[in-house]
Design a protein around this motif. Structure first.
Motif, PDB file in Angstrom:
ATOM      1  N   UNK A 168      46.626  27.557  41.828  1.00 33.21           N
ATOM      2  CA  UNK A 168      47.215  27.347  40.500  1.00 33.21           C
ATOM      3  C   UNK A 168      46.509  26.208  39.783  1.00 33.21           C
ATOM      4  N   UNK A 169      46.252  25.133  40.555  1.00 34.16           N
ATOM      5  CA  UNK A 169      45.565  23.987  39.976  1.00 34.16           C
ATOM      6  C   UNK A 169      44.205  24.428  39.432  1.00 34.16           C
ATOM      7  N   UNK A 170      43.540  25.289  40.197  1.00 33.33           N
ATOM      8  CA  UNK A 170      42.214  25.724  39.764  1.00 33.33           C
ATOM      9  C   UNK A 170      42.285  26.649  38.563  1.00 33.33           C
ATOM     10  N   UNK A 171      43.323  27.469  38.506  1.00 32.16           N
ATOM     11  CA  UNK A 171      43.483  28.305  37.308  1.00 32.16           C
ATOM     12  C   UNK A 171      43.701  27.379  36.109  1.00 32.16           C
ATOM     13  N   UNK A 172      44.446  26.285  36.341  1.00 34.09           N
ATOM     14  CA  UNK A 172      44.640  25.280  35.294  1.00 34.09           C
ATOM     15  C   UNK A 172      43.317  24.696  34.835  1.00 34.09           C
ATOM     16  N   UNK A 173      42.428  24.408  35.780  1.00 36.66           N
ATOM     17  CA  UNK A 173      41.114  23.865  35.415  1.00 36.66           C
ATOM     18  C   UNK A 173      40.303  24.929  34.667  1.00 36.66           C
ATOM     19  N   UNK A 174      40.366  26.163  35.157  1.00 34.54           N
ATOM     20  CA  UNK A 174      39.635  27.269  34.506  1.00 34.54           C
ATOM     21  C   UNK A 174      40.066  27.386  33.047  1.00 34.54           C
ATOM     22  N   UNK A 175      41.364  27.298  32.836  1.00 42.45           N
ATOM     23  CA  UNK A 175      41.953  27.392  31.498  1.00 42.45           C
ATOM     24  C   UNK A 175      41.354  26.318  30.578  1.00 42.45           C
TER      25      UNK A 175
ATOM     26  N   UNK B  33      32.230  33.845  34.705  1.00 41.12           N
ATOM     27  CA  UNK B  33      31.412  32.675  35.039  1.00 41.12           C
ATOM     28  C   UNK B  33      32.314  31.489  35.413  1.00 41.12           C
ATOM     29  N   UNK B  34      33.361  31.290  34.600  1.00 44.98           N
ATOM     30  CA  UNK B  34      34.278  30.182  34.869  1.00 44.98           C
ATOM     31  C   UNK B  34      34.979  30.378  36.207  1.00 44.98           C
ATOM     32  N   UNK B  35      35.404  31.606  36.463  1.00 45.56           N
ATOM     33  CA  UNK B  35      36.088  31.887  37.731  1.00 45.56           C
ATOM     34  C   UNK B  35      35.179  31.599  38.913  1.00 45.56           C
ATOM     35  N   UNK B  36      33.896  31.876  38.750  1.00 47.59           N
ATOM     36  CA  UNK B  36      32.963  31.579  39.825  1.00 47.59           C
ATOM     37  C   UNK B  36      32.838  30.080  40.034  1.00 47.59           C
ATOM     38  N   UNK B  37      32.747  29.349  38.923  1.00 50.51           N
ATOM     39  CA  UNK B  37      32.590  27.900  39.017  1.00 50.51           C
ATOM     40  C   UNK B  37      33.789  27.264  39.733  1.00 50.51           C
ATOM     41  N   UNK B  38      35.003  27.668  39.372  1.00 47.27           N
ATOM     42  CA  UNK B  38      36.174  27.035  39.990  1.00 47.27           C
ATOM     43  C   UNK B  38      36.660  27.810  41.218  1.00 47.27           C
ATOM     44  N   UNK B  39      35.911  28.819  41.606  1.00 46.54           N
ATOM     45  CA  UNK B  39      36.180  29.598  42.827  1.00 46.54           C
ATOM     46  C   UNK B  39      37.565  30.240  42.805  1.00 46.54           C
ATOM     47  N   UNK B  40      37.835  31.003  41.772  1.00 46.16           N
ATOM     48  CA  UNK B  40      39.083  31.766  41.788  1.00 46.16           C
ATOM     49  C   UNK B  40      38.787  33.250  41.622  1.00 46.16           C
ATOM     50  N   UNK B  41      37.509  33.664  41.806  1.00 46.82           N
ATOM     51  CA  UNK B  41      37.217  35.086  41.576  1.00 46.82           C
ATOM     52  C   UNK B  41      37.938  36.006  42.556  1.00 46.82           C
ATOM     53  N   UNK B  42      38.310  35.458  43.736  1.00 43.08           N
ATOM     54  CA  UNK B  42      39.009  36.326  44.695  1.00 43.08           C
ATOM     55  C   UNK B  42      40.483  36.548  44.345  1.00 43.08           C
ATOM     56  N   UNK B  43      41.026  35.774  43.392  1.00 42.10           N
ATOM     57  CA  UNK B  43      42.425  36.010  42.999  1.00 42.10           C
ATOM     58  C   UNK B  43      42.513  36.492  41.553  1.00 42.10           C
ATOM     59  N   UNK B  44      41.374  36.922  41.016  1.00 40.54           N
ATOM     60  CA  UNK B  44      41.264  37.278  39.591  1.00 40.54           C
ATOM     61  C   UNK B  44      42.332  38.267  39.141  1.00 40.54           C
ATOM     62  N   UNK B  45      42.681  39.198  39.995  1.00 41.06           N
ATOM     63  CA  UNK B  45      43.642  40.229  39.576  1.00 41.06           C
ATOM     64  C   UNK B  45      45.042  40.006  40.127  1.00 41.06           C
TER      65      UNK B  45
END
Lengths: 235, 322
Positions: free
Chosen positions: B137-144, B114-126
């Motif tokens: 990276x910034x968005x992964x930081x926000x997801x975190x 759900x978080x990955x969808x919100x910050x739009x990082x689902x395409x780099x999930x793996x």
């Protein structure tokens, strides 16, 4: 704490450090083992093999511990650890136990060497077990020292060099003590000497004061690491 | 929701933050503004428990960060200035680690997804974090920071170093997050604050300079306006006329920027709308006005004005005391 333990354990094998540690450990130990026992066709020199192992630990355990805090400090990931709902002791223990697990696992694998001896002769199993236990205690103390020195710097090279210096220093206390003529000073130095504390294990003794000594050594350095982080928050 | 009371922090002899107090109300997006080195990051590090204040207290949801750090930290999601990522891990592994670290109790996989969808990082999930671009990276930081759905979110310059499109995306994201969370957003970009924040706290050299609703702050300092006018006509005469017009404080010719008109920078007196007067005067002289736009106040202007205001204020107080 468990999350940090799991991550650190995984990180050892996501980066080459874990493989390097296990590889060098097993290779050096294997060579020394072959030379001292198999090639000599005798188990009389086993004590010598265990002494060599302690020397090897002094060099390779710092490789295992150098990254634990220095890397987090340089990569700024310590911010995520220190602002997470975990205690400082939990963070330090998680990292300590991860390094201890890699070390203990490699030591266990290494112990298969001794199985070979039973093929060719009748070595003293209790003696070997006591020595392995002693090695485990020395290793766990060296890990705690390495972690403490890693927490003081963000440079892994500095961490590894100072740790090797410290572990080598602890080992050489024995030889220093032998040179000292004042009885009082010598007793004190001997009390701190890792090799003198290890000696009972070579005689099949699970000496309680030595066990307490090694566990205290680990505890003191874990405590100091926690203090380092506690203090850094305030300065 | 967040109470900062008389917080001071010194590094050796240098005072990074001095006697700072402010509150953040639940559900508010607070803009935390200041020039580089003003003490923004230090303050945020104190709120999140990364640093301890030399004196003063910081409370999250009524819990003192020093007395009960674990409970207080549970309520905070923090994105530091440099996103704290482990480069050798994949996004999935990293977020999983943070999930375990925060001891969350939601079902793990759906929560992370759900978080990955919100910050739009689902395409780099793996993918491995090392290979991601700055924006990701910034968005992964926000997801975190979002993991565990904390009540308070603290973002330290989240848009720094991103391209304009990414900046807008992150801004919209923060705006959206502000509907359900209390947010502190530090920045030194004024339009960002105007676009996103309900209230602004300005600090300079570790001290509070302003604490106002966004619109009030902009009105308070935006008393005089800068305009850029494009006028067709003889430069010297136009300048002379403009200088003699009442309500204009300062005029400067910016030279010929297109084929037929000359551009002028005009600054009006406080709280006077000069545009109509300008239009009538120009048309009286037969000089066509071909362009007129307001020049945005930038953060530097705001600072200079706020700080000048403060100086005047203290001088007045001193005089009063005498």
């Amino acid at each position: 704490m468990f999350a940090i333990y799991k991550r650190e354990l995984k990180a050892y094998f996501l980066t080459p450090i874990g493989y390097i540690f296990c590889g060098i450990f097993l290779a050096l130990s294997g060579i020394s083992f072959s030379v001292t026992t198999l090639l000599a066709q005798s188990t009389n020199s086993l004590p010598f093999y265990f002494m060599i192992m302690i020397g090897i630990f002094a060099i390779i355990i710092p490789i295992l511990t150098m990254r634990l805090f220095a890397e987090d400090r340089r990569g700024r990931t310590e911010q995520v650890l220190l602002t997470a709902p975990v205690s400082l002791t939990g963070i330090v223990m998680g990292k300590y136990l991860a390094a201890l697990t890699v070390f203990t696992a490699t030591l266990a694998v290494n112990s298969f060497n001794f199985v070979l001896l039973f093929q060719y002769g009748e070595p003293n199993a209790v003696n070997i077990l006591a020595n392995i236990f002693g090695l485990f205690l020395i290793g766990s103390a060296f890990i705690a020292i390495g972690i403490f020195l890693s927490s003081l710097t963000e440079n892994q090279l500095i961490a590894v060099i100072t740790s090797i210096g410290a572990t080598m220093g602890l080992i050489s206390l024995k030889f220093i003590a032998d040179e000292i003529k004042f009885e009082f000073v010598r007793v004190i130095i001997k009390w701190f000497s890792v090799m003198d504390r290890y000696a009972p294990f070579t005689n099949e003794l699970f000496d309680i004061t030595s066990i307490v000594y090694f566990i205290s050594l680990s505890a003191v350095f874990i405590f100091l690491t926690v203090r380092v982080y506690e203090k850094r928050r305030w300065s | 929701m967040i109470e900062i009371l008389n917080v001071s922090k010194s590094f050796g002899n240098k005072k990074a933050v001095e006697d700072l107090s402010f509150n953040v109300i639940e559900g508010e997006i607070l803009g935390f503004l200041g020039p580089n080195g003003a003490g923004k990051s230090t303050t945020m590090n104190i709120i999140t428990g990364y640093l301890s204040a030399t004196t003063g207290t910081a409370k999250i949801d009524g819990i003192d960060i020093l007395e009960n750090p674990i409970e207080a930290k549970r309520r905070i999601g923090f994105l530091p200035e440099i996103p704290p990522l482990y480069p050798e891990m994949t996004v999935k592994e990293f977020l999983g680690f943070i999930y375990d670290l925060k001891e969350c109790r939601f079902p793990k996989e759906p929560h992370l997804r759900e978080i990955c969808e919100v910050v739009k990082i689902d395409d780099v999930y793996n993918r491995i974090i090392k290979n991601l671009s700055k924006g990701y990276r910034q968005r992964v930081g926000i997801a975190q920071a979002l993991i565990g759905n904390p009540k308070v979110l603290i973002f330290d310059e989240p848009t720094i170093g991103l391209d304009p499109r990414q900046i807008i995306e992150i801004r919209n994201l923060i705006k959206m997050l502000g509907k359900e969370h209390t947010v502190i957003l530090s920045t030194h970009i004024l339009p960002e604050v105007q676009a996103v924040c309900d209230r602004i706290v300005v600090i300079n050299q570790g001290k509070l300079v302003a604490n106002e609703k966004t619109e009030d702050l902009i009105l308070a300092v935006d008393g005089s306006r800068k305009l850029m006018a494009k006028i067709v006509g003889p430069e010297a005469d136009v300048l002379k006329m403009l200088k003699s017009t009442s309500g204009i404080r300062y005029v400067e010719s910016l030279g010929r920027r297109d084929t037929d008109s000359i551009s002028y920078m005009i600054e009006s007196e406080d709280k006077i709308d000069i545009r109509k007067t300008l239009f009538y005067n120009l048309s009286k002289n037969g000089w066509p006005l071909v362009g007129l736009e307001g020049m945005e106040l930038n953060l530097e202007d705001i600072f200079i004005r706020l700080i000048n205001k403060e100086k005047k204020g203290t001088e007045k107080k001193k005089r009063g005391a005498k």
